[in-house]
Design an enzyme around this catalytic site. Structure first.
Site, mmCIF file in Angstrom:
data_model
loop_
_atom_site.group_PDB
_atom_site.id
_atom_site.type_symbol
_atom_site.label_atom_id
_atom_site.label_comp_id
_atom_site.label_asym_id
_atom_site.label_seq_id
_atom_site.Cartn_x
_atom_site.Cartn_y
_atom_site.Cartn_z
ATOM 1 N N GLY A 132 0.809 -1.216 0.000
ATOM 2 C CA GLY A 132 0.000 0.000 0.000
ATOM 3 C C GLY A 132 0.842 1.266 0.000
ATOM 4 O O GLY A 132 2.079 1.196 0.001
ATOM 5 N N GLN A 133 0.154 2.413 0.033
ATOM 6 C CA GLN A 133 0.850 3.703 -0.080
ATOM 7 C C GLN A 133 1.885 3.896 1.031
ATOM 8 O O GLN A 133 3.046 4.186 0.753
ATOM 9 C CB GLN A 133 -0.176 4.851 -0.040
ATOM 10 C CG GLN A 133 0.431 6.220 -0.295
ATOM 11 C CD GLN A 133 -0.349 7.361 0.350
ATOM 12 O OE1 GLN A 133 -1.341 7.138 1.046
ATOM 13 N NE2 GLN A 133 0.111 8.562 0.118
ATOM 14 N N ASP A 192 1.319 -8.754 1.780
ATOM 15 C CA ASP A 192 0.118 -8.065 1.285
ATOM 16 C C ASP A 192 -0.685 -9.075 0.498
ATOM 17 O O ASP A 192 -0.158 -10.114 0.078
ATOM 18 C CB ASP A 192 0.508 -6.872 0.386
ATOM 19 C CG ASP A 192 -0.597 -5.814 0.305
ATOM 20 O OD1 ASP A 192 -1.692 -6.135 -0.194
ATOM 21 O OD2 ASP A 192 -0.363 -4.686 0.748
ATOM 22 N N TYR A 217 -15.067 4.226 8.237
ATOM 23 C CA TYR A 217 -13.614 4.181 8.452
ATOM 24 C C TYR A 217 -13.271 4.799 9.818
ATOM 25 O O TYR A 217 -12.530 4.219 10.619
ATOM 26 C CB TYR A 217 -12.949 4.954 7.313
ATOM 27 C CG TYR A 217 -11.456 5.148 7.398
ATOM 28 C CD1 TYR A 217 -10.587 4.067 7.389
ATOM 29 C CD2 TYR A 217 -10.912 6.439 7.453
ATOM 30 C CE1 TYR A 217 -9.212 4.270 7.433
ATOM 31 C CE2 TYR A 217 -9.551 6.644 7.492
ATOM 32 C CZ TYR A 217 -8.696 5.559 7.482
ATOM 33 O OH TYR A 217 -7.340 5.758 7.522
ATOM 34 N N ILE A 219 -1.629 11.665 3.921
ATOM 35 C CA ILE A 219 -0.190 11.478 3.648
ATOM 36 C C ILE A 219 0.054 11.657 2.149
ATOM 37 O O ILE A 219 -0.574 10.993 1.324
ATOM 38 C CB ILE A 219 0.274 10.069 4.089
ATOM 39 C CG1 ILE A 219 -0.110 9.776 5.545
ATOM 40 C CG2 ILE A 219 1.785 9.915 3.879
ATOM 41 C CD1 ILE A 219 0.540 10.633 6.592
HETATM 42 C C1 AKB Z 1 -8.243 8.990 4.021
HETATM 43 O O1 AKB Z 1 -8.394 10.034 3.361
HETATM 44 O O2 AKB Z 1 -9.139 8.151 4.191
HETATM 45 C C2 AKB Z 1 -6.918 8.756 4.703
HETATM 46 C C3 AKB Z 1 -6.906 9.236 6.111
HETATM 47 C C4 AKB Z 1 -6.941 10.678 6.419
HETATM 48 O O3 AKB Z 1 -6.858 8.435 7.024
HETATM 49 N N1 AKB Z 1 -5.883 9.386 3.954
#
Ligand code: AKB
Length: 319
Positions: A12-13, A35, A143, A173
């Site tokens: 991942g990134q 991964d 999330y 990030i």
């Molecule tokens: C997102 O945009 O979902 C992530 C974060 C801020 O955790 N880059």
């Protein structure tokens, strides 16, 4: 130093650059990347790699035993924008992958855990500016809910079972080596690719939506600094606020224009605007600075310079 370190979500990134940095510091063979999919050439060729589904406890346990792993960076997650489209899948991935590692640490099969949280733990009722470490949270996204719950579990496993778990609330990030996927802050990466290719970009966030952001090198430094800090200095075991800079799409465009004067930006907010509106504009990370000496290096213009040079180089190679 750990016997061996496992990075889950290494393609991942953040996982890619974290793995490469850890390999540079501790030696290629000591850092096992894993991964569900293969990563960049640099990642695949510089050290061991295992295909791994982070939700498969048996598979994770097998790799931990096979490589004599003592530290795990559990970076696999579904990010904010994608998680809104697949709420249950996001919850399962984000929680199961954490529980497996916390339980392996509780059983003393591993010694130390890093798990990333996010500014997404904050919600619309959180103070928007200089957001304190401890404040109203009430995240409004799947999330964010998974990250907030994860933080509580990290703190619980530390207090109840003595698990040495460490965590950071990452801002957006910004990097060029690996594309991000499914985040709300991703506009701030896409913009550089479009600025160099087409000299214009249409932002999916509105002009003045300021969010906490950070250049990748700072994020990697913070992660490794936190993991290397003596245990007694790590006083927060849920997750530390971590900050560097804050900017809006208009401010980022202004910084890019200093290098590409013809660059033009337009705004067409989509469903991600609501997510961004629920997050802070800038956060107070004084606890990280006081407890284990966190210091960021890159400001907005420094980040822009690095991104333009890095993406330009990539585009040349791709031609
Ligand atoms: C997102 O945009 O979902 C992530 C974060 C801020 O955790 N880059």
């Amino acid at each position: 130093m750990a016997t061996s370190i496992l990075v889950i979500g290494a393609s991942g990134q953040i996982g890619t650059e974290l793995t490469l940095k850890l390999r540079e510091i501790y030696g290629n063979k000591k850092i096992v990347a894993s991964d569900i999919r293969e990563g960049t050439e640099a990642l695949m060729e510089s050290g061991p790699f295992e295909v791994l589904d982070a939700t498969d406890l048996q598979a994770v346990t097998k790799i931990v035993e096979k490589h004599d792993i003592s530290e795990v960076y559990q970076m696999a997650a579904m990010l904010s924008a994608t998680a809104e489209k697949h709420p249950m899948k996001a919850w399962d991935l984000n929680m199961e992958s954490l529980f497996h590692i916390l339980n392996l640490a509780r059983e003393k099969k591993i010694k130390k855990v890093f798990w990333p949280s996010s500014i997404a733990v904050f919600g619309p009722n959180t103070p928007k500016n200089n957001t304190p470490q401890a404040t109203i949270m009430e995240p409004a996204t799947v999330y964010g809910i998974s990250k907030q719950a994860g933080e509580r579990w990290c703190d619980y496993f530390f207090k109840k079972y003595g698990v040495d778990v460490r965590s950071l609330r990452y801002p957006g990030i910004i990097s060029y080596k690996t594309q991000p996927g499914g985040g709300t802050t991703d506009y701030a990466i896409e913009i550089f690719h479009q600025a160099l290719k087409n000299k214009k970009y249409t932002s999916f966030l509105s002009e003045n939506t300021a969010l906490p952001m950070m250049y990748m090198d700072d994020a990697i430094q913070a992660t490794i600094d936190l993991m290397e800090a003596p245990a007694e200095k790590v006083k927060i075991r849920s997750s530390y606020n971590l900050a560097a800079i804050s900017f809006s799409p208009a401010e980022l465009a202004g910084s890019i224009k200093k290098h590409i004067s013809e660059f033009e930006i337009a705004y067409k907010p989509d469903f991600r605007q609501e997510i961004a509106d629920s997050w802070p504009s800038d956060i107070d990370d004084s606890r990280a600075r006081e407890d284990w000496g966190w210091k960021h290096k890159y400001n907005l213009d420094g980040l822009t310079k690095k991104m333009l040079a890095g993406v330009a180089e990539q585009l040349k190679i791709a031609e």
